[in-house]
Every structure is written in structure tokens, then in C-alpha cells.
Design an enzyme around this catalytic site. Structure first.
Site, PDB file in Angstrom:
ATOM      1  N   ASN A   7      62.080  13.422  26.909  1.00  0.00           N
ATOM      2  CA  ASN A   7      61.837  13.554  25.479  1.00  0.00           C
ATOM      3  C   ASN A   7      60.353  13.261  25.284  1.00  0.00           C
ATOM      4  OD1 ASN A   7      61.620  13.354  22.745  1.00  0.00           O
ATOM      5  ND2 ASN A   7      63.350  11.935  22.486  1.00  0.00           N
ATOM      6  N   ARG A  97      64.076  17.785  25.443  1.00  0.00           N
ATOM      7  CA  ARG A  97      64.343  17.840  24.010  1.00  0.00           C
ATOM      8  C   ARG A  97      63.230  18.659  23.352  1.00  0.00           C
ATOM      9  NH1 ARG A  97      63.010  13.648  19.371  1.00  0.00           N
ATOM     10  NH2 ARG A  97      64.165  14.682  17.726  1.00  0.00           N
ATOM     11  N   HIS A 186      68.519  16.793  14.210  1.00  0.00           N
ATOM     12  CA  HIS A 186      69.508  15.866  14.791  1.00  0.00           C
ATOM     13  C   HIS A 186      70.727  16.626  15.333  1.00  0.00           C
ATOM     14  CE1 HIS A 186      68.175  12.395  11.904  1.00  0.00           C
ATOM     15  NE2 HIS A 186      67.556  12.268  13.071  1.00  0.00           N
ATOM     16  N   HIS A 214      74.456  10.826  10.641  1.00  0.00           N
ATOM     17  CA  HIS A 214      73.528  10.206  11.602  1.00  0.00           C
ATOM     18  C   HIS A 214      72.536   9.380  10.790  1.00  0.00           C
ATOM     19  CE1 HIS A 214      70.931  10.107  15.303  1.00  0.00           C
ATOM     20  NE2 HIS A 214      70.100   9.716  14.346  1.00  0.00           N
ATOM     21  N   ARG A 247      61.014   8.078   4.743  1.00  0.00           N
ATOM     22  CA  ARG A 247      60.987   9.436   4.154  1.00  0.00           C
ATOM     23  C   ARG A 247      61.857   9.457   2.906  1.00  0.00           C
ATOM     24  NH1 ARG A 247      62.882  12.543   9.428  1.00  0.00           N
ATOM     25  NH2 ARG A 247      62.144  10.837  10.715  1.00  0.00           N
ATOM     26  N   GLY A 336      71.500   4.056  14.467  1.00  0.00           N
ATOM     27  CA  GLY A 336      71.356   2.596  14.417  1.00  0.00           C
ATOM     28  C   GLY A 336      72.066   1.969  13.219  1.00  0.00           C
ATOM     29  N   GLU A 390      72.024  10.996  22.649  1.00  0.00           N
ATOM     30  CA  GLU A 390      71.374  12.302  22.690  1.00  0.00           C
ATOM     31  C   GLU A 390      70.953  12.692  24.109  1.00  0.00           C
ATOM     32  OE1 GLU A 390      69.293  10.810  19.066  1.00  0.00           O
ATOM     33  OE2 GLU A 390      68.954  12.951  18.721  1.00  0.00           O
TER      34      GLU A 390
END
Ligand code: ADP
Length: 403
Positions: A7, A97, A186, A214, A247, A336, A390
């Protein structure tokens, strides 16, 4: 057989090496770690792996990592020094990724020159991510010649969305000529937890209707019908949708014009404001959900409000997705916050009995960081907690692509 997952970000490369027992479909993480602060001072390479006796070992090598090339070279070197990898010949494939696959990629894809050109073309859609993802692919191709490279796209799972979900109500040429539409992100995580949830429900994924949530620093919700994504909360970029760490999620686009006209904010200022200074951070000054709870417990009104706004938005998406799905088999919490935060799960599911969602408050309070069934026995909609993985999903999809 070993599969390496990379990644590659702008200043870090996270990696995980899997040993795969194909006969038993068993995936053993042989080593994992990260090269951080690439091209900056204070760079280091961290690695944890299984020692000879199976006991966990760790090592942290500080030292300059001037480039992604140097980073991946050192990753290959330490994997071999620690015995995690006998040699490059043992690598069956490398899975990468890639954040944005635009409309070109619906599935994990074996990398060739055309794929590289297509990922490059997608850079304007993900200027912060795709260049670094591409760097990882180019360097791995050079360092591991002959080893198949597979690109796994965050957007691919959402390519099944119907036009009615992915088109914005703006003039059509902006979509046709400039690719302005919702893509969703995601996807690897939503797909992984959907498969795990289907196994918990004891049904094939293709028979499952799910709402997957998620919730990490970035957060998104997805409506899944018969195993396929039919809508998701992130849009052309990962800014749309739920309230996130920093965000804003959904916002009236006219706020931008207002801030420009009245406060003189230019594009860069707005970008920074909405991507990095908003969300939980903007509402209460901290972006880590554990900190938000800590402040709220001391009576901090801004933190209470931040929690309230985030949970209100979450619940609104659950309701919207229940409406477009009709039948919902399960709500699936991951990331998380989704995996660890019983209070957020409780708040999002409160008073949803009319939609068939009945949380078992005690079971919910007992599940943290592990898979669990947290709805009441009589709940029409199951509420599940599923830790995401992931890297494992990228490794599995990489194997599928090379098979
Ligand atoms: P990323 O999107 O960076 O992968 P994660 O999925 O690791 O993020 O999620 C990070 C978020 O999860 C942070 O807001 C963090 O506070 C939250 N989190 C982690 N553990 C807990 C916990 N025990 N309770 C509440 N929130 C938690």
C-alpha cells in the site's frame, strides 16, 4: 506460495507478506510493517514477523529512505534477512492497493503497460493517491522481474452502482467529457466485510442485502443488494458522505461560493478546510473518536455536538439505504470506530425498530475489536461487527487475478 501486499502512499509504504496454503485456503501473515517518512528526515522501516518458533518478533530500522525505490528495495531485503522470504523467487505475486480505478476497472487486474497507462490517466481524479500507488507498481515491477503485479482498486467494488446512484444532477457533458460522477471508495473493505457477514448469516453473499458501515478516520456507508454495491456515500472523491475525522462529508456546495465571496477563500484554502480542518476536528477540536468521547464525558458541549452530528448523519444514511434496498439482512459495522465504539453503534441504531433493527445493548457493549452479533434474537435485521482486513482482501483478490 507467498503474496506480498503493498500500500504505497506519498510518504509511506505499508506492506504485508502472506504465506498461502492453497489446499486449505489458509492465509498466514508471515510479516508486516511499514516504511515511513520516505524522502523526509526521521525515516524508518518497521517490521514484525513470526520467529522460527512462531513467536512474534519486531525490528525498527531508522535511516534515510530517499525514494519509493529505496523503500521497496529495503522491504525486500529485510523480508529476506529475517527469513520471512527465502528469496524473490518465492514471491508468487505482488498485490497493490490503487485508490482510483475510475470506470476502467471493475475487478483486480493483472498489471501490464496498458493498465499502467490507465492508472496514470486517472491521476487527475486522485492526485494525492494514484501517483504514489503507481510508483509502488513501477518499482515492484523493476525489482521483482517476472513476478505478476496485480492492481486492486478501492473504487472497483462500487462499479456495480446503477446510473441513478452514480450520476450527479449536473449537465451531462461534465460526466461524459470530464468524468464527473460518484465513484465511491473503501470498496476493498466493504467487499471484505460483506463476505464475512454473509458467512456469519450462513447465506451466499449473492443472496444478501446489507448496509456496510466503514467508520475509521475516513468513513463511508454502502448499500449492497444481492452481494453488489448499489450505492455508497463517498462520491467523486472521498470527501462526500458521512462525518469523518477531519472531512466534512455532505455539505451544500453553495457554502463554497459563500466562503469565497464573503471571506475570499480560494480553492486551496477550501480544500484544506473541508478535507483537513472539518469533520469531528472542525466541530470539537479533536479528530480521534476516543478523544471526542473523553471530552464529551467531561461535559464539553462541542464534543457532545460532534458525536451527535456524526451519529445523526450515520443514521440518516442507514434509513436512506434501507429505503433503496427494501429488505435488509444486516447492518455491518467495521473500521476503527465501527469495530470498537459501542456507543456510536448504539446511537446509530437507536429507535430503528420500525426498520426492523433492534440492538442488544448488552451484547453490543461487550464487542470490541472482534467479530460479533450484537442485535436481539428477534431483530429482523441482524447487526454485526466485523473487523476489516483490507490487506487480506487484496491478497485474496491478487490470487484470484493470477489464477
Ligand atoms: P483509518 O481510516 O486511518 O484506517 P481506523 O480504521 O484505524 O482509521 O480508525 C481510526 C478511528 O477509530 C479513530 O477515530 C479512533 O479514535 C477510532 N478508534 C479506535 N479504537 C477505538 C475505541 N476503542 N473506541 C472508539 N474509537 C476508537
Amino acid at each position: 506460495m507467498k503474496i506480498l501486499v503493498l500500500n504505497s502512499g506519498s510518504s509511506s509504504i505499508k506492506f504485508r507478506l502472506f504465506a498461502v496454503d492453497e489446499a486449505a485456503d489458509h492465509w498466514q501473515p508471515a510479516a508486516q510493517g511499514a516504511a515511513t517518512r520516505i524522502g523526509e528526515s526521521g525515516a524508518s522501516l518497521r517490521l514484525s514477523w513470526q520467529g522460527d518458533g512462531g513467536e512474534p518478533q519486531t525490528r525498527d530500522d531508522p535511516g534515510e529512505i530517499p525514494s519509493h525505490h529505496a523503500g521497496i528495495e529495503r522491504i525486500a531485503q529485510v523480508l529476506q534477512e529475517t527469513g520471512s522470504l527465502a528469496g524473490v523467487g518465492e514471491l508468487r505475486a505482488v498485490g497493490h492497493r490503487v485508490v482510483h480505478g475510475g470506470e476502467a476497472f471493475h475487478a483486480p487486474t493483472l498489471v501490464d503497460d496498458d493498465v499502467i497507462a490507465a492508472i496514470r490517466q486517472m491521476i487527475p481524479l486522485a492526485p494525492l493517491h494514484n501517483p504514489a500507488n503507481l510508483d509502488g507498481i513501477l518499482v515492484a515491477r523493476e525489482l521483482f522481474p517476472g513476478v505478476p503485479q496485480v492492481a486492486v482498486f478501492d473504487t472497483a467494488f462500487h462499479q456495480t452502482m446503477p446510473r441513478t446512484a452514480y450520476r450527479y444532477a449536473i449537465p451531462g457533458y461534465l460526466y461524459r467529457e470530464h468524468h464527473v460522477r460518484r465513484y465511491g471508495f473503501h470498496g476493498t473493505s466493504h467487499h471484505y466485510v460483506a463476505k464475512e457477514a454473509a458467512a456469519m448469516l450462513g447465506k451466499p453473499l449473492s443472496h444478501c442485502n446489507l448496509i456496510t458501515l466503514h467508520l475509521g478516520n475516513g468513513a463511508s456507508a454502502t448499500a449492497i443488494r444481492d452481494g453488489a454495491s448499489i450505492d455508497t456515500s463517498m462520491g467523486m472523491t472521498p470527501l462526500e458522505g458521512l462525518v469523518m475525522g477531519s472531512r466534512c462529508g455532505d455539505i451544500d456546495p453553495a457554502v463554497h461560493f459563500y466562503l469565497h465571496r464573503h471571506l475570499g477563500f480560494d480553492n486551496d484554502t477550501l480544500d484544506d478546510l473541508l478535507n483537513r480542518q472539518s469533520g469531528l476536528l472542525g466541530l470539537c477540536g479533536v479528530n480521534d473518536m476516543r478523544e471526542v468521547h473523553r471530552l464529551a464525558e467531561t461535559g464539553d458541549e462541542d464534543a457532545e455536538l460532534a458525536l451527535g452530528v456524526a451519529c445523526h448523519r450515520l443514521k440518516k444514511y442507514i434509513g436512506a439505504y434501507a429505503a433503496i434496498l427494501g429488505r435488509v439482512d444486516a447492518l455491518v459495522f467495521t473500521g476503527g470506530i465501527g469495530e470498537n465504539d459501542a456507543a456510536v453503534r448504539e446511537c446509530a441504531c437507536a429507535e430503528l425498530a420500525h426498520l426492523g433493527v433492534e440492538l442488544d445493548i448488552d451484547a453490543n457493549a461487550g464487542v470490541q475489536g472482534e467479530a460479533g452479533w450484537v442485535s436481539r434474537r428477534e431483530s429482523r435485521v441482524a447487526v454485526l461487527v466485523v473487523p476489516t482486513d483490507e490487506e487480506l482482501e487484496i491478497a485474496r483478490q491478487t490470487r484470484e487475478a493470477i489464477a
